[in-house]
Structures are given as C-alpha cells and as structure tokens.
Design a protein around this motif. Sequence first.
Motif, PDB file in Angstrom:
ATOM      1  N   HIS A 158       0.798  -1.232   0.000  1.00  0.00           N
ATOM      2  CA  HIS A 158       0.000   0.000   0.000  1.00  0.00           C
ATOM      3  C   HIS A 158       0.831   1.282   0.000  1.00  0.00           C
ATOM      4  CE1 HIS A 158      -3.315  -2.717   0.675  1.00  0.00           C
ATOM      5  NE2 HIS A 158      -2.709  -3.194   1.754  1.00  0.00           N
ATOM      6  N   VAL A 159       1.886   1.287  -0.831  1.00  0.00           N
ATOM      7  CA  VAL A 159       2.657   2.513  -1.020  1.00  0.00           C
ATOM      8  C   VAL A 159       2.704   2.953  -2.475  1.00  0.00           C
ATOM      9  CG1 VAL A 159       4.090   2.280   1.047  1.00  0.00           C
ATOM     10  CG2 VAL A 159       4.808   1.174  -1.091  1.00  0.00           C
ATOM     11  N   SER A 160       2.211   2.110  -3.391  1.00  0.00           N
ATOM     12  CA  SER A 160       2.103   2.466  -4.804  1.00  0.00           C
ATOM     13  C   SER A 160       0.661   2.282  -5.250  1.00  0.00           C
ATOM     14  CB  SER A 160       3.015   1.594  -5.668  1.00  0.00           C
ATOM     15  OG  SER A 160       4.378   1.854  -5.401  1.00  0.00           O
ATOM     16  N   PHE A 161       0.230   3.141  -6.185  1.00  0.00           N
ATOM     17  CA  PHE A 161      -1.170   3.137  -6.584  1.00  0.00           C
ATOM     18  C   PHE A 161      -1.269   3.279  -8.102  1.00  0.00           C
ATOM     19  CE2 PHE A 161      -0.569   4.969  -2.411  1.00  0.00           C
ATOM     20  CZ  PHE A 161      -1.377   4.148  -1.632  1.00  0.00           C
ATOM     21  N   SER A 162      -2.112   2.440  -8.697  1.00  0.00           N
ATOM     22  CA  SER A 162      -2.294   2.454 -10.146  1.00  0.00           C
ATOM     23  C   SER A 162      -3.160   3.638 -10.560  1.00  0.00           C
ATOM     24  CB  SER A 162      -2.952   1.152 -10.596  1.00  0.00           C
ATOM     25  OG  SER A 162      -4.269   1.079 -10.087  1.00  0.00           O
ATOM     26  N   LYS A 163      -3.173   3.919 -11.848  1.00  0.00           N
ATOM     27  CA  LYS A 163      -4.033   4.986 -12.362  1.00  0.00           C
ATOM     28  C   LYS A 163      -5.498   4.686 -12.076  1.00  0.00           C
ATOM     29  CE  LYS A 163      -0.921   6.407 -16.092  1.00  0.00           C
ATOM     30  NZ  LYS A 163      -0.732   6.518 -17.574  1.00  0.00           N
ATOM     31  N   GLU A 164      -5.855   3.394 -12.145  1.00  0.00           N
ATOM     32  CA  GLU A 164      -7.235   3.003 -11.865  1.00  0.00           C
ATOM     33  C   GLU A 164      -7.591   3.258 -10.400  1.00  0.00           C
ATOM     34  OE1 GLU A 164      -5.792   1.281 -15.471  1.00  0.00           O
ATOM     35  OE2 GLU A 164      -4.977   1.134 -13.413  1.00  0.00           O
ATOM     36  N   GLN A 165      -6.675   2.956  -9.501  1.00  0.00           N
ATOM     37  CA  GLN A 165      -6.925   3.211  -8.088  1.00  0.00           C
ATOM     38  C   GLN A 165      -7.068   4.706  -7.816  1.00  0.00           C
ATOM     39  OE1 GLN A 165      -3.430   0.983  -6.710  1.00  0.00           O
ATOM     40  NE2 GLN A 165      -4.802  -0.295  -5.464  1.00  0.00           N
ATOM     41  N   LEU A 166      -6.183   5.490  -8.413  1.00  0.00           N
ATOM     42  CA  LEU A 166      -6.226   6.939  -8.194  1.00  0.00           C
ATOM     43  C   LEU A 166      -7.450   7.575  -8.841  1.00  0.00           C
ATOM     44  CD1 LEU A 166      -2.448   7.766  -8.675  1.00  0.00           C
ATOM     45  CD2 LEU A 166      -3.725   7.819  -6.534  1.00  0.00           C
ATOM     46  N   GLY A 170     -10.377   6.335  -8.621  1.00  0.00           N
ATOM     47  CA  GLY A 170     -11.493   6.107  -7.709  1.00  0.00           C
ATOM     48  C   GLY A 170     -11.581   7.192  -6.652  1.00  0.00           C
ATOM     49  N   GLU A 171     -12.535   7.037  -5.764  1.00  0.00           N
ATOM     50  CA  GLU A 171     -12.736   8.052  -4.725  1.00  0.00           C
ATOM     51  C   GLU A 171     -11.690   7.964  -3.627  1.00  0.00           C
ATOM     52  OE1 GLU A 171     -16.675   7.918  -3.212  1.00  0.00           O
ATOM     53  OE2 GLU A 171     -17.621   8.499  -5.110  1.00  0.00           O
ATOM     54  N   ASP A 201      -8.752   9.924   0.695  1.00  0.00           N
ATOM     55  CA  ASP A 201      -9.224  10.583  -0.512  1.00  0.00           C
ATOM     56  C   ASP A 201      -8.150  10.488  -1.589  1.00  0.00           C
ATOM     57  OD1 ASP A 201     -10.146  12.259  -2.495  1.00  0.00           O
ATOM     58  OD2 ASP A 201     -10.730  13.877  -1.140  1.00  0.00           O
ATOM     59  N   SER A 202      -8.483   9.895  -2.716  1.00  0.00           N
ATOM     60  CA  SER A 202      -7.483   9.687  -3.762  1.00  0.00           C
ATOM     61  C   SER A 202      -6.918  10.999  -4.289  1.00  0.00           C
ATOM     62  CB  SER A 202      -8.080   8.876  -4.914  1.00  0.00           C
ATOM     63  OG  SER A 202      -9.203   9.538  -5.472  1.00  0.00           O
ATOM     64  N   ALA A 203      -7.672  12.085  -4.152  1.00  0.00           N
ATOM     65  CA  ALA A 203      -7.181  13.391  -4.598  1.00  0.00           C
ATOM     66  C   ALA A 203      -5.999  13.854  -3.753  1.00  0.00           C
ATOM     67  CB  ALA A 203      -8.310  14.426  -4.527  1.00  0.00           C
ATOM     68  N   GLU A 204      -5.877  13.329  -2.526  1.00  0.00           N
ATOM     69  CA  GLU A 204      -4.764  13.691  -1.651  1.00  0.00           C
ATOM     70  C   GLU A 204      -3.563  12.785  -1.869  1.00  0.00           C
ATOM     71  OE1 GLU A 204      -6.068  13.621   2.366  1.00  0.00           O
ATOM     72  OE2 GLU A 204      -7.835  14.867   2.014  1.00  0.00           O
ATOM     73  N   GLY A 205      -3.730  11.754  -2.714  1.00  0.00           N
ATOM     74  CA  GLY A 205      -2.695  10.761  -2.883  1.00  0.00           C
ATOM     75  C   GLY A 205      -1.732  11.079  -4.011  1.00  0.00           C
ATOM     76  N   ASN A 206      -0.867  10.119  -4.263  1.00  0.00           N
ATOM     77  CA  ASN A 206       0.134  10.203  -5.321  1.00  0.00           C
ATOM     78  C   ASN A 206       0.295   8.790  -5.839  1.00  0.00           C
ATOM     79  OD1 ASN A 206       2.241  11.057  -6.972  1.00  0.00           O
ATOM     80  ND2 ASN A 206       3.193  12.287  -5.355  1.00  0.00           N
ATOM     81  N   ASP A 207       0.977   8.613  -6.955  1.00  0.00           N
ATOM     82  CA  ASP A 207       1.191   7.237  -7.406  1.00  0.00           C
ATOM     83  C   ASP A 207       2.171   6.500  -6.511  1.00  0.00           C
ATOM     84  OD1 ASP A 207       3.188   8.943  -8.314  1.00  0.00           O
ATOM     85  OD2 ASP A 207       3.542   7.835 -10.158  1.00  0.00           O
ATOM     86  N   GLU A 208       2.982   7.252  -5.752  1.00  0.00           N
ATOM     87  CA  GLU A 208       3.899   6.658  -4.785  1.00  0.00           C
ATOM     88  C   GLU A 208       3.786   7.417  -3.464  1.00  0.00           C
ATOM     89  OE1 GLU A 208       5.739   3.998  -5.624  1.00  0.00           O
ATOM     90  OE2 GLU A 208       5.177   4.101  -7.748  1.00  0.00           O
ATOM     91  N   LEU A 209       3.814   6.676  -2.351  1.00  0.00           N
ATOM     92  CA  LEU A 209       3.796   7.284  -1.025  1.00  0.00           C
ATOM     93  C   LEU A 209       4.819   6.559  -0.152  1.00  0.00           C
ATOM     94  CD1 LEU A 209      -0.035   7.889  -0.476  1.00  0.00           C
ATOM     95  CD2 LEU A 209       1.736   9.629  -0.809  1.00  0.00           C
TER      96      LEU A 209
END
Length: 240
Positions: A144-152, A154-155, A165-173
């Motif tokens: 749970h430190v990398s996120f796909s375009k599909e995940q981002l 989503g809500e 909130d995916s808007a607060e995220g990044n593809d890497e954390l």
Amino acid sequence: MNQVVSRDVWLEARRQLLASEKEATHLRDRVNAERMALPWVKVEKDYVFDTPTGRKSLADLFDGRSQLIVYHFMLGPDWEAGCPGCSFLADHLDGTLVHLNHHDVTLVVVSRAPIDKVEAYKKRMGWNFPWVSSFANDFNYDYHVSFSKEQLAGETVFYNFTPMDSAEGNDELPGLSAFYKDEVGNIFHTYSSYARGPEELIGTLMILDRAPKGRNESSTMNFVRRHDEYEDTAKAHSCH
C-alpha cells in the motif's frame, strides 16, 4: 522571541518540561512494547526484485539475517528524481548499517523505478545502502505505497491503514515495513508504518526539535531539499 527570564525561573520551567519529556519517553517504551507484541502475517506470495547483482527473492534480501527492514522510497518508474522527503530520510541510513547488521537486522530500500534509474539516483546522492527495484512485482502495491491509475481514479485509496481521498494521494507514497524469517525459511510481515510514522528515523529532525527555532516549518518538512539542491532555491519542491 520567547520570554527572557532569570536562571531560577528558567530552571523551574525546564523541570516542568523534563517531567513531560520523561512521560513521553515512558509512552514511547509502552508503544514499543505494543509494537513488539503485534501478531504476524505469513508472507505467502513470492516476490522477485531487480538488484545491481541480478534478481533476488524477498528471502534473499535478508542477506543471511533473520530480520529485514524495508524503507519504501518514493521513486516511480517515470520520475526524474526521488522524493525530497524520502531523500532527506535516506541521508540518515548509511551510518546505521554496521550497527543494524551486527544486531541481526538487514536494511533495504525498495522503489518501483527500474534498477538503472535507482542506481543513477543513488550515485547522484552518494548513498551506499542496499536499494532494489520492485518494478517487476506487486510488492509496493501489496504493501500500500504504490497506486495504479485506476486506483487513483477512484474516490479513495487505502493508505496508512485507512481509506484516503485519492485526490490527496500520489502514485507513490512513503512507508516502512518489517519482516522476520525463521529457521526453515518462512517469512512473516511483522510491522508497517506510513505517513509520518518513520519520522523518528530522521535524526536531523530530532536535533531541530531541540534547536531554539525548532523545525521552523510552515508545513511538514517544507524546508527540505535534496542535499545537492540547497543552493538552488528556484527549483520546484514537488516530488517529480
């Protein structure tokens, strides 16, 4: 500027702070005990990482020791450079290696960028700690430190043990994970920490907390630059 007082008044105030510092130390001891008592999860999935000396399994990363600490470093496949905050933390790792290794702990940094990009950035920063690539596996996604375009798209995304909130995220954390390998080779996930959780690894912040002006920041670590960029104030402070 803080209030200026006599030495006796300062001493009384300092004693009051000392009581709070001792309370914080005792709380840290209790938290550490709770951390040690966490249940473990057996790692059933096979992960193979790209390294400068060839492909290695998660078991190989232990390098003959029973404990493995992984720092999830924010450096994505299409990033031009590593995250400044992760780079700030990484500046503190090399000096720990001999002590950790002596205490049966191996420390490895993992990023999703391809190994050639990892090696180039590592050389630029002058670091020596082990750093491998998870570009060819799901390790960063599973922890749970990398996120796909599909995940981002989503809500929400799942980060720091809760939907974010995916808007607060990044593809890497950022994050930190710990693993144990028993005598027969079983691997267990014992701990992970995210967001500001690994902050105590950053010795510079612990020193700044004791300086007269503290961290002197308007937002978390907003003063941080990559260590070869402090003279170039015109550079953007984004991660990529």
